[in-house]
Design an enzyme around this catalytic site. Structure first.
Site, short mmCIF file in Angstrom:
data_model
loop_
_atom_site.label_atom_id
_atom_site.label_comp_id
_atom_site.label_asym_id
_atom_site.label_seq_id
_atom_site.Cartn_x
_atom_site.Cartn_y
_atom_site.Cartn_z
N ASP A 13 0.86 -1.19 0.00
CA ASP A 13 0.00 0.00 0.00
C ASP A 13 0.90 1.24 0.00
O ASP A 13 1.66 1.46 0.94
CB ASP A 13 -0.89 -0.01 1.25
CG ASP A 13 -2.04 0.99 1.16
OD1 ASP A 13 -2.12 1.69 0.14
OD2 ASP A 13 -2.83 1.05 2.11
N ASP A 107 -2.83 2.47 -6.12
CA ASP A 107 -1.83 2.56 -5.06
C ASP A 107 -1.74 1.34 -4.16
O ASP A 107 -1.01 1.37 -3.16
CB ASP A 107 -2.07 3.81 -4.21
CG ASP A 107 -3.43 3.81 -3.54
OD1 ASP A 107 -4.28 2.98 -3.91
OD2 ASP A 107 -3.64 4.64 -2.64
N GLU A 108 -2.43 0.26 -4.48
CA GLU A 108 -2.29 -0.92 -3.63
C GLU A 108 -2.54 -2.20 -4.43
O GLU A 108 -3.26 -2.20 -5.43
CB GLU A 108 -3.22 -0.85 -2.42
CG GLU A 108 -4.69 -0.82 -2.74
CD GLU A 108 -5.56 -0.86 -1.49
OE1 GLU A 108 -5.25 -1.61 -0.54
OE2 GLU A 108 -6.57 -0.14 -1.48
#
Length: 359
Positions: A13, A107-108
């Protein structure tokens, strides 16, 4: 119930990703409270730097509320082309270790490194290497959670944020889960947590005392999921290519709209945007959903499911317009409109093309 296989799952993350990219690219923003989002008057915070979070600024918060919490907050318009480019660099690093990459957003992502390309026995070491490479390549920090299933790995990645990592071993999973409040469980939102509390269920330990039948009675199919995660069990595989569940577009207006003509004019670009994406990825759907957020932030949806696919732009336009006009006359202004198409069918895509979420 069988325990999950002894897998090695990493959840990566990125730390305050959008805001961190802006601070990286603009030195004047570093160590300042930054919010990525729309205008202060009508916008919504898409991401907040850690400096802004110290004042209580969070993603999905109205920009006006964020500014009240942090008067020195600096607003920056999002640059999604830049975020996608950086995200691609990060995914290339993941691919050095495993092909089993399941992106959740820009983003993860989950990584299954049980059998990895470098034959490294330690998932902890792999996570450390990945985070170091991300920092070297992008000058951005990432946090990581390592465990034997996706549920625990995602929980673990929050445990040492920012710029840290945490491991939950098979011997620790049950004890870790039972100390959490139900609101900390990924997959249990605020409304569900409140309902669980009304039933006298406040912690993971409380949740584990309930039978599967009881949980299904009150929460339907989700009850089975709550039953298993309360026992630190999650057998979901890391799925590299996830079919998109819906295609949507929405906009927040500069002022509250009440006139039918104004709202129909605002709806048309959204219908155009959804249809362009349908054509680009060659997919059709059967359910059209209109989303309306009023000036007082009350939100409603109206949907229509067709017998056959919505395969023509004029068909989509007609349904969208009918859903919107059915709401008139309005008793209050509208601040946001959205339109989405779901029940997607990707069967007509060209051979070899996959419909996946962007990373």
């Amino acid at each position: 119930m069988e325990q999950p296989a002894n897998r090695k799952i990493i959840h990566i993350d990125m730390d305050a990703f959008y805001a961190s990219v802006e601070q990286r690219d603009n030195p004047a923003l570093r160590q300042k409270p930054v919010a990525v989002g729309g205008s202060r008057q009508r916008g919504v915070v898409a991401a907040a730097s850690y400096e802004a979070r110290q004042f209580g600024v969070r993603s999905a918060m109205a920009s006006s509320v964020a500014l009240r919490k942090c008067p020195d907050l600096i607003f920056v318009k999002p640059r999604f082309d830049v975020y996608k480019a950086v995200s691609s660099e990060i995914r290339a690093i993941f691919a050095e270790y495993t092909p089993l990459i399941e992106p959740l957003s820009l983003d993860e992502a989950y990584l299954d490194v049980t059998d990895n390309l470098k034959n490294m026995p330690s998932a902890t070491q792999i996570a450390e290497e990945i985070r170091a490479k991300i920092l070297q390549k992008t000058q951005l920090t990432a946090s990581a959670g390592i465990s034997y299933n996706k549920f625990l790995a995602k929980l673990a990645s929050d445990y040492r944020k920012p710029n840290g990592q945490y491991v939950i071993k098979p011997s620790q999973g049950l004890a870790f889960v039972e100390t959490l409040t139900v609101g900390q469980f990924h997959g249990i939102g605020r409304v569900t947590a409140a309902k669980l509390n009304q039933l006298g269920i406040f912690t993971g330990w409380d949740l584990r005392q309930q039978s599967e039948a009881f949980l299904k009675q009150h929460f339907g199919k989700a009850g089975s999921y709550y039953y298993t995660i309360a026992r630190a069990i999650d057998n979901r595989p890391v799925t590299p290519d996830r079919l998109r569940k819906s295609i949507g577009s929405e906009t927040t207006f500069d002022r509250d709209l009440t006139a039918e003509a104004d709202l129909l004019a605002g709806l048309q670009p959204l219908l155009d945007s959804v249809w362009r994406l349908c054509e680009r990825i060659q997919v059709v759907g059967r359910t059209v959903t209109l989303k309306v957020k009023f000036a007082d932030f009350e939100q409603i949806t109206r949907s229509r499911t067709t017998l056959g696919p919505v395969s023509q732009k004029t068909f989509l336009d007609r349904i969208g317009v009918e859903l919107l006009t059915s709401l008139f006359p309005l008793s209050k202004g509208v601040r946001l409109l959205g339109i989405s198409l779901s029940n997607l069918d990707a069967s007509d895509q060209p051979s070899g093309q996959q419909l996946v979420l962007p990373f």
